[in-house]
Design an enzyme around this catalytic site. Structure first.
Site, PDB file in Angstrom:
ATOM      1  N   ASN A 207     -43.454   0.944  36.476  1.00 35.06           N
ATOM      2  CA  ASN A 207     -42.682   1.456  35.344  1.00 35.06           C
ATOM      3  C   ASN A 207     -42.435   2.952  35.542  1.00 35.06           C
ATOM      4  O   ASN A 207     -42.881   3.533  36.524  1.00 35.06           O
ATOM      5  CB  ASN A 207     -43.406   1.164  34.025  1.00 35.06           C
ATOM      6  CG  ASN A 207     -44.791   1.774  33.991  1.00 35.06           C
ATOM      7  OD1 ASN A 207     -44.947   2.984  34.030  1.00 35.06           O
ATOM      8  ND2 ASN A 207     -45.809   0.923  33.962  1.00 35.06           N
ATOM      9  N   ARG A 208     -41.741   3.563  34.619  1.00 37.16           N
ATOM     10  CA  ARG A 208     -41.257   4.927  34.824  1.00 37.16           C
ATOM     11  C   ARG A 208     -42.247   6.009  34.407  1.00 37.16           C
ATOM     12  O   ARG A 208     -41.913   7.190  34.384  1.00 37.16           O
ATOM     13  CB  ARG A 208     -39.926   5.115  34.081  1.00 37.16           C
ATOM     14  CG  ARG A 208     -38.812   4.262  34.663  1.00 37.16           C
ATOM     15  CD  ARG A 208     -37.531   4.412  33.883  1.00 37.16           C
ATOM     16  NE  ARG A 208     -37.129   5.803  33.758  1.00 37.16           N
ATOM     17  CZ  ARG A 208     -36.415   6.288  32.753  1.00 37.16           C
ATOM     18  NH1 ARG A 208     -36.030   5.499  31.779  1.00 37.16           N
ATOM     19  NH2 ARG A 208     -36.090   7.560  32.720  1.00 37.16           N
TER      20      ARG A 208
END
Ligand code: CTP
Length: 406
Positions: A207-208
């Site tokens: 994920n970011r």
């Protein structure tokens, strides 16, 4: 009041250097053991002898002494607080960029204690984008600022850039020293960053998350005197010195690292963006394109926060448990509802809910729109820097430790 607290006063070259003599005097009168470091240009404004007389200690003005001593290392190791007054644009730029070409900048690069900076410069220099960026860099690192104020400058102009008055600098120093003691003897476990769940030996689901929020919380807890361990997923920001880092690259590995340490932690703060699902049977060799698009079956990962929140045997009695909720929601009322729901569902004492859907809030940026939910209700912090959110959160943890029922 500051009995024998070791304070290092760094004086750089500006007309406000004469006011630094009052700072040295007041800190000494409060009982602090004050050591003074001066840049060469500072000595053009005030004599080293003035500071020696006011503090009763020798003053250091040179990086190299010609002897075996390493003054910047000795000074830095003993210090409990560094006050930089006046801090010129030049010294601030050196601090922001890690330059260490004189006794003042080398000492500042070596210290591990809190730093309080009192900028002093002409308005144009203060407002220059380069200085403002350097100030942001220092703030993000947890360095405290006092001033500058607006007023008469040596050029005869009026405007922002004037160094704060000595009494305000001393009050700031007393406050930073007080805060640096708040969590002495307390062990804090923080998780940060996103997890990477392997698809095969070279690919993963991630994920970011940059890890900036958790890393900032860890650094704030350390600045309050806590012994901090950071369980790190994938991080794209550096971790401050003095924090123990343990790798937890996947949800399972992060769980193992947290479960092993939680029984000894007084505070557990779960800021990591843990994957909720992982590939059920990751390939042991690299998947080949020629084999066609793979079907990836996802299975749930263990919910570490919920486990800690619902099984008291996993945690130290009386410990404080903090969780995060990343939401695509910018309305504080909506964030509050998610936060309360998650607090009840996960058995956490405190939940911070933040918006990750706006350009100015969430992943990779330094600001965040957030609310904090505790047993006392939901508090909206609005749009704040991650450092300010970390401060508010640690304050909340300290309140919770002193009044466990709130
Ligand atoms: N968390 C965890 N273990 C997981 C997933 C999340 O410990 N497997 C923790 C995170 O570190 C964070 C909180 O739980 O403190 C986030 O809860 P989660 O339910 O995953 O919330 P969101 O990611 O916001 O997802 P959702 O909105 O789908 O509930």
């Amino acid at each position: 009041m500051l009995s024998s607290r070791k304070v290092l006063l760094v004086v750089s070259g500006g007309i406000a250097a004469y006011k630094a003599a009052y700072v040295a005097r007041s800190l000494s009168l409060l009982g602090a053991d004050v050591r003074v470091v001066m840049t060469r240009s500072a000595t053009e404004f005030v004599g080293a002898q003035t500071f020696a007389g006011l503090t009763g200690n020798p003053v250091t003005t040179e990086l190299f002494t010609g002897g075996p001593d390493v003054p910047h290392v000795e000074l830095a190791r003993g210090a409990e607080l560094v006050v930089v007054a006046p801090a010129t644009a030049n010294l601030i730029a050196k601090m922001a960029n890690g330059i260490s070409d004189d006794i003042a900048s080398a000492t500042l690069l070596t210290v591990r204690c809190p730093i309080l900076v009192a900028p002093a410069m002409h308005t144009e220099m203060w407002e220059n984008a380069a200085t403002q960026r350097n100030i942001e860099t220092l703030r993000a690192r947890g360095i405290e600022l006092v001033g500058p104020t607006s007023g008469a400058l040596s050029s005869g102009d009026e405007g922002p850039g004037r160094m704060s008055e000595p009494d305000d600098i001393v009050a700031g120093a007393v406050e930073v020293l007080r805060r640096s003691q708040e969590l002495v003897g307390v062990s804090v476990l923080v998780t940060a960053g996103g997890t990477h769940e392997p698809i095969d030996p070279v690919r993963f689901i991630g994920n970011r998350s940059s890890g900036r929020m958790g890393v900032t919380i860890a650094s704030e807890a350390a600045a309050r005197g806590a012994k901090v361990t950071l369980v790190a997923g994938s991080l794209s920001v550096p971790v401050s010195s003095g924090i123990e880092v343990v790798e937890g690259p996947t949800a399972d590995e992060m769980r193992a690292a947290v479960i092993a340490r939680a029984p000894d932690a007084d505070v557990v703060i779960k800021a990591a963006a843990v994957a909720d699902f992982k590939p059920g049977d990751p390939a042991t060799t690299k998947l080949k394109k020629s084999a066609g698009a793979p079907e990836i079956r996802l299975v749930p990962t263990p919910d570490i926060l919920k486990e800690l929140g619902t099984d008291p045997s996993l945690r130290k009695t009386g410990s404080v448990l903090v969780g995060f909720a990343a939401e695509t929601e910018s309305d504080p009322a909506g964030l509050g509802t998610y936060a309360e729901r998650k607090r009840a569902d996960k058995g956490a004492d405190i939940i911070v809910a933040n918006d990750v859907s706006s350009a100015d809030s969430g992943f990779g940026v330094d600001t965040v729109r957030a609310v904090i939910a505790t047993a006392a209700g939901v508090r909206d912090l609005g749009l704040v820097s991650k450092r300010d959110l970390a401060r508010e959160l640690i304050d909340e943890v300290i309140r919770r430790r002193s009044t466990p029922d709130v």
